[in-house]
Write a protein that holds these residues in place. Structure first.
Motif, PDB file in Angstrom:
ATOM      1  N   SER A 360      14.621  -5.966  -2.048  1.00 18.91           N
ATOM      2  CA  SER A 360      15.938  -6.531  -2.375  1.00 18.91           C
ATOM      3  C   SER A 360      16.322  -7.594  -1.338  1.00 18.91           C
ATOM      4  O   SER A 360      17.306  -8.307  -1.495  1.00 18.91           O
ATOM      5  N   MET A 361      15.537  -7.662  -0.253  1.00 14.98           N
ATOM      6  CA  MET A 361      15.891  -8.560   0.855  1.00 14.98           C
ATOM      7  C   MET A 361      15.166  -9.914   0.719  1.00 14.98           C
ATOM      8  O   MET A 361      14.002  -9.960   0.329  1.00 14.98           O
ATOM      9  N   LEU A 362      15.859 -10.981   1.128  1.00 16.82           N
ATOM     10  CA  LEU A 362      15.276 -12.327   1.047  1.00 16.82           C
ATOM     11  C   LEU A 362      13.988 -12.432   1.861  1.00 16.82           C
ATOM     12  O   LEU A 362      13.057 -13.136   1.472  1.00 16.82           O
ATOM     13  N   CYS A 363      13.927 -11.712   2.981  1.00 20.87           N
ATOM     14  CA  CYS A 363      12.748 -11.818   3.867  1.00 20.87           C
ATOM     15  C   CYS A 363      11.492 -11.286   3.184  1.00 20.87           C
ATOM     16  O   CYS A 363      10.385 -11.554   3.647  1.00 20.87           O
ATOM     17  N   MET A 364      11.656 -10.522   2.091  1.00 24.14           N
ATOM     18  CA  MET A 364      10.499  -9.988   1.365  1.00 24.14           C
ATOM     19  C   MET A 364      10.259 -10.710   0.039  1.00 24.14           C
ATOM     20  O   MET A 364       9.239 -10.486  -0.601  1.00 24.14           O
ATOM     21  N   SER A 365      11.207 -11.547  -0.366  1.00 20.36           N
ATOM     22  CA  SER A 365      11.056 -12.150  -1.696  1.00 20.36           C
ATOM     23  C   SER A 365      10.958 -13.678  -1.658  1.00 20.36           C
ATOM     24  O   SER A 365      10.270 -14.270  -2.485  1.00 20.36           O
ATOM     25  N   GLU A 366      11.630 -14.314  -0.699  1.00 23.19           N
ATOM     26  CA  GLU A 366      11.588 -15.785  -0.639  1.00 23.19           C
ATOM     27  C   GLU A 366      10.713 -16.238   0.526  1.00 23.19           C
ATOM     28  O   GLU A 366      10.625 -15.544   1.539  1.00 23.19           O
ATOM     29  N   GLU A 367      10.135 -17.434   0.407  1.00 30.98           N
ATOM     30  CA  GLU A 367       9.333 -17.959   1.509  1.00 30.98           C
ATOM     31  C   GLU A 367      10.264 -18.245   2.695  1.00 30.98           C
ATOM     32  O   GLU A 367      11.250 -18.975   2.552  1.00 30.98           O
ATOM     33  N   THR A 368       9.952 -17.666   3.859  1.00 28.99           N
ATOM     34  CA  THR A 368      10.803 -17.870   5.039  1.00 28.99           C
ATOM     35  C   THR A 368      10.364 -19.112   5.804  1.00 28.99           C
ATOM     36  O   THR A 368      11.162 -19.935   6.207  1.00 28.99           O
ATOM     37  N   PHE A 369       9.038 -19.223   6.034  1.00 26.17           N
ATOM     38  CA  PHE A 369       8.492 -20.364   6.776  1.00 26.17           C
ATOM     39  C   PHE A 369       9.070 -20.395   8.186  1.00 26.17           C
ATOM     40  O   PHE A 369       9.419 -21.444   8.717  1.00 26.17           O
ATOM     41  N   GLY A 370       9.176 -19.221   8.783  1.00 22.60           N
ATOM     42  CA  GLY A 370       9.669 -19.096  10.153  1.00 22.60           C
ATOM     43  C   GLY A 370       9.002 -17.909  10.819  1.00 22.60           C
ATOM     44  O   GLY A 370       8.242 -17.165  10.170  1.00 22.60           O
ATOM     45  N   PRO A 371       9.279 -17.672  12.103  1.00 25.23           N
ATOM     46  CA  PRO A 371       8.556 -16.633  12.856  1.00 25.23           C
ATOM     47  C   PRO A 371       9.087 -15.210  12.627  1.00 25.23           C
ATOM     48  O   PRO A 371       9.588 -14.563  13.537  1.00 25.23           O
ATOM     49  N   THR A 372       8.976 -14.735  11.398  1.00 24.35           N
ATOM     50  CA  THR A 372       9.421 -13.368  11.086  1.00 24.35           C
ATOM     51  C   THR A 372       8.238 -12.539  10.624  1.00 24.35           C
ATOM     52  O   THR A 372       7.276 -13.073  10.053  1.00 24.35           O
ATOM     53  N   LEU A 373       8.309 -11.233  10.842  1.00 22.21           N
ATOM     54  CA  LEU A 373       7.242 -10.327  10.409  1.00 22.21           C
ATOM     55  C   LEU A 373       7.880  -9.047   9.859  1.00 22.21           C
ATOM     56  O   LEU A 373       8.071  -8.073  10.591  1.00 22.21           O
ATOM     57  N   PRO A 374       8.228  -9.041   8.569  1.00 19.73           N
ATOM     58  CA  PRO A 374       8.809  -7.831   7.984  1.00 19.73           C
ATOM     59  C   PRO A 374       7.701  -6.837   7.600  1.00 19.73           C
ATOM     60  O   PRO A 374       6.709  -7.230   6.974  1.00 19.73           O
ATOM     61  N   ILE A 375       7.869  -5.581   7.983  1.00 15.54           N
ATOM     62  CA  ILE A 375       6.824  -4.565   7.763  1.00 15.54           C
ATOM     63  C   ILE A 375       7.397  -3.430   6.916  1.00 15.54           C
ATOM     64  O   ILE A 375       8.466  -2.888   7.226  1.00 15.54           O
ATOM     65  N   MET A 376       6.660  -3.047   5.885  1.00 13.04           N
ATOM     66  CA  MET A 376       7.134  -1.999   4.963  1.00 13.04           C
ATOM     67  C   MET A 376       6.108  -0.879   4.891  1.00 13.04           C
ATOM     68  O   MET A 376       4.909  -1.141   4.807  1.00 13.04           O
ATOM     69  N   LYS A 377       6.612   0.368   4.916  1.00 13.69           N
ATOM     70  CA  LYS A 377       5.730   1.542   4.850  1.00 13.69           C
ATOM     71  C   LYS A 377       5.412   1.845   3.387  1.00 13.69           C
ATOM     72  O   LYS A 377       6.313   1.805   2.544  1.00 13.69           O
ATOM     73  N   VAL A 378       4.138   2.136   3.069  1.00 12.60           N
ATOM     74  CA  VAL A 378       3.775   2.528   1.699  1.00 12.60           C
ATOM     75  C   VAL A 378       2.979   3.826   1.740  1.00 12.60           C
ATOM     76  O   VAL A 378       2.359   4.148   2.758  1.00 12.60           O
ATOM     77  N   SER A 379       3.018   4.569   0.626  1.00 11.58           N
ATOM     78  CA  SER A 379       2.357   5.873   0.658  1.00 11.58           C
ATOM     79  C   SER A 379       1.035   5.898  -0.096  1.00 11.58           C
ATOM     80  O   SER A 379       0.351   6.915  -0.105  1.00 11.58           O
ATOM     81  N   SER A 380       0.670   4.790  -0.754  1.00  5.36           N
ATOM     82  CA  SER A 380      -0.631   4.768  -1.442  1.00  5.36           C
ATOM     83  C   SER A 380      -1.125   3.325  -1.547  1.00  5.36           C
ATOM     84  O   SER A 380      -0.341   2.369  -1.421  1.00  5.36           O
ATOM     85  N   VAL A 381      -2.424   3.212  -1.814  1.00  5.84           N
ATOM     86  CA  VAL A 381      -3.004   1.876  -1.996  1.00  5.84           C
ATOM     87  C   VAL A 381      -2.386   1.223  -3.234  1.00  5.84           C
ATOM     88  O   VAL A 381      -2.064   0.027  -3.236  1.00  5.84           O
ATOM     89  N   GLY A 382      -2.195   2.032  -4.262  1.00  4.83           N
ATOM     90  CA  GLY A 382      -1.606   1.514  -5.506  1.00  4.83           C
ATOM     91  C   GLY A 382      -0.230   0.917  -5.256  1.00  4.83           C
ATOM     92  O   GLY A 382       0.095  -0.158  -5.789  1.00  4.83           O
TER      93      GLY A 382
END
Ligand code: NAD
Length: 503
Positions: A360-382
């Motif tokens: 839902s956040m812009l940092c995960m959906s729109e191109e930032t083109f800046g020095p950001t690194l958003p990290i998301m936890k996932v529970s499966s490869v799928g």
């Protein structure tokens, strides 16, 4: 850069890190572009006539010139972009690799390409595809890599025998002037010219060229294609990205963490194929995040020598980065490093690691083109694959696992033009493979081996009879019966119906 309004056709370009004067540029009047293109069109004929071998010799001289002038070019690059030296030194190097590949392969790329007959009875024909250069290739470039963006496609077009009309970004016009000076200095003919300016000049370039190679944002890419469609001018569009990295539970975590940090912060995040979002399996998530934070804390921010990454190109880019970070923080994300613009001079933004992020956040959906690194936890490869593909972009991606076959299995499920396994960005250094985007990341591709030269050509199929016998046998000299017999025979040869015994 910052271009000050001088109320004339000359602007002063300022270093975005320091505010110092980087140089001056004389803008091209859009009305003059057709005349520049006409000059190129004339010079192109002699360039094409030199043949692939003759052109390769000139490109080899240019490669030497670029190498001998690296220091000067890199100094200017740093002055007009505020880059770190670490980032600046990659650009001429990349062009040297590409040039060296085209110098070696251009003769093969331009040689007529024989094709087999589709059926034995058609082998009475000798078939070959000839490659004929388009006269003027218009290259419209962005600002993030002023050398690489100016030349990485131009050298393929020049090798093919085209003339090139280059429009650098109006934010970084200076480096291209030196690159053009080098072309002339090494005795090359006037088949490379510049058109300096913004949208109006770009539009004039589109209207005056026979092929458009555009690199820039997806939004501008749409406008370029619309404009080019007026004259049915073909386009190749290399556009924006939101590249995902997937870290599997068996990944080499120190390697993956360092790759994520370098991939996200290289050139201050202003790279089309930068790591813009990371999906990490829950079992290694804490270890990965800790390693990332440690690596980021060691980075030195500043322009020129002694720094890891430099300034953003200007205030507008700082504003986009800040908007994405602020949006994430307002929606519940945490910044483990950075997160706030530093006090002081220059268009800097600190390296910012974001966790507790979602789509839902812009940092995960729109191109930032800046020095950001958003990290998301996932529970499966799928889940990682689904989230990685949940984007309008499809430029490139990376997958980390000690099991390379497993990583490859994930790679081929990703909807994008290139995937690096246990590395990031590196496919950009490989002109033998195509680099192109899926979805809104582009149309067509750059490089791709011989295609990196052939894409700038028109294809001409030349079909020659192997013998005079039988020529004209398919004209109006048949009886109805003979025609029916001939059709039956061809159907049989073409094996349109399954053979009886194969049933
Ligand atoms: P941009 O789209 O704003 O500008 C790119 C170029 O287009 C500039 O030269 C600009 O003057 C010109 N332009 C502006 N309006 C135009 C119009 N209406 N018609 C024709 N040309 C026009 O992009 P930017 O901000 O310079 O560059 C950043 C973008 O470039 C990012 O989205 C980045 O991902 C992308 N990029 C892509 C690649 C790739 O290979 N896919 C490489 C580098 C950068």
């Amino acid at each position: 850069m910052t271009a000050t309004a001088d109320r004339s056709d000359v602007s002063t370009i300022l270093n975005p890190a320091t505010g110092a004067v980087a140089g001056q540029v004389r803008w091209t009047n859009p009305a003059d572009v057709p005349q520049i293109a006409a000059g190129l069109r004339e010079a192109q004929q002699g360039w094409e006539a030199r043949g692939a071998k003759g052109r390769a010799k000139v490109l080899a001289r240019y490669a030497v010139w670029l190498d001998e002038h690296r220091d000067e070019i890199e100094r200017l690059l740093i002055a007009e972009t505020g880059k770190s030296t670490t980032d600046a030194v990659q650009e001429v190097l990349l062009i040297s690799i590409i040039l060296s590949y085209y110098i070696k392969t251009v003769e093969k790329a331009m040689a007529p390409d024989p094709r087999p007959a589709p059926l034995p009875f058609l082998s009475v024909k000798k078939i070959a595809v000839h490659y004929r250069p388009r006269a003027v290739v218009g290259i419209i470039a962005p600002w993030n890599y002023p050398v690489a963006n100016a030349l990485m496609d131009a050298v393929g077009a020049l090798a093919a025998g085209c003339a090139v009309l280059l429009k650098p970004s109006e934010r970084t016009p200076l480096t291209a002037e030196v690159l053009l000076r080098g072309w002339i200095d090494c005795g090359a003919p006037e088949v490379l010219a510049l058109a300096q300016g913004a949208r109006e000049v770009a539009e004039a370039v589109i209207d005056s060229s026979d092929y458009i190679q555009f690199t820039g944002s997806s939004a501008t890419g749409v406008k370029v294609m619309e404009r080019a469609a007026r004259r049915l001018t073909p386009v190749s569009l290399e556009l924006g990205g939101k590249d995902p990295m997937i870290v599997l539970d068996d990944a080499d975590i120190p390697l993956a963490a360092n790759a994520a940090v370098w991939g996200a912060m290289f050139n201050a995040g202003q790279t089309c194929v930068s790591v813009e979002r990371v999906y990490v399996m829950d079992t290694v998530y804490d270890q990965f995040v800790a390693a990332v934070v440690k690596a980021v804390e060691n980075l030195k921010m500043g322009a020129g020598a002694g720094f890891d990454f430099g300034a953003l190109i200007d205030e507008s880019q700082v504003a986009v980065t800040a908007r994405h970070v602020d949006d994430a923080l307002a929606k519940g994300a945490k910044a483990l490093t950075g997160g706030k613009r530093p006090e002081g001079k220059g268009s800097f933004y600190p390296p910012t690691v974001l966790v507790d992020v979602d789509h839902s956040m812009l940092c995960m959906s729109e191109e930032t083109f800046g020095p950001t690194l958003p990290i998301m936890k996932v529970s499966s490869v799928g889940e990682a694959v689904r989230l990685a593909n949940d984007s309008p972009y499809g430029l490139s991606a990376s997958v980390f696992s000690k099991d390379v076959e497993r990583a490859k299995d994930v790679a081929v499920q990703l909807e994008c033009g290139a995937v690096n396994v246990n590395d990031v960005i590196s496919n950009l250094m490989l002109p033998t493979a195509p680099m192109g985007g899926w979805k809104t990341s582009g149309i067509g591709a750059r490089f791709g081996g011989l295609d990196g030269v052939r894409k700038f050509c028109r294809q001409e199929t030349v079909v020659v009879p192997r013998t005079a016998a039988g020529a004209g046998s398919n004209y109006y000299n048949h009886t109805v019966k003979a025609l029916a017999r001939g059709n039956k025979l061809m159907t049989k040869f073409a094996q349109i119906r399954p053979r009886r015994e194969a049933k």
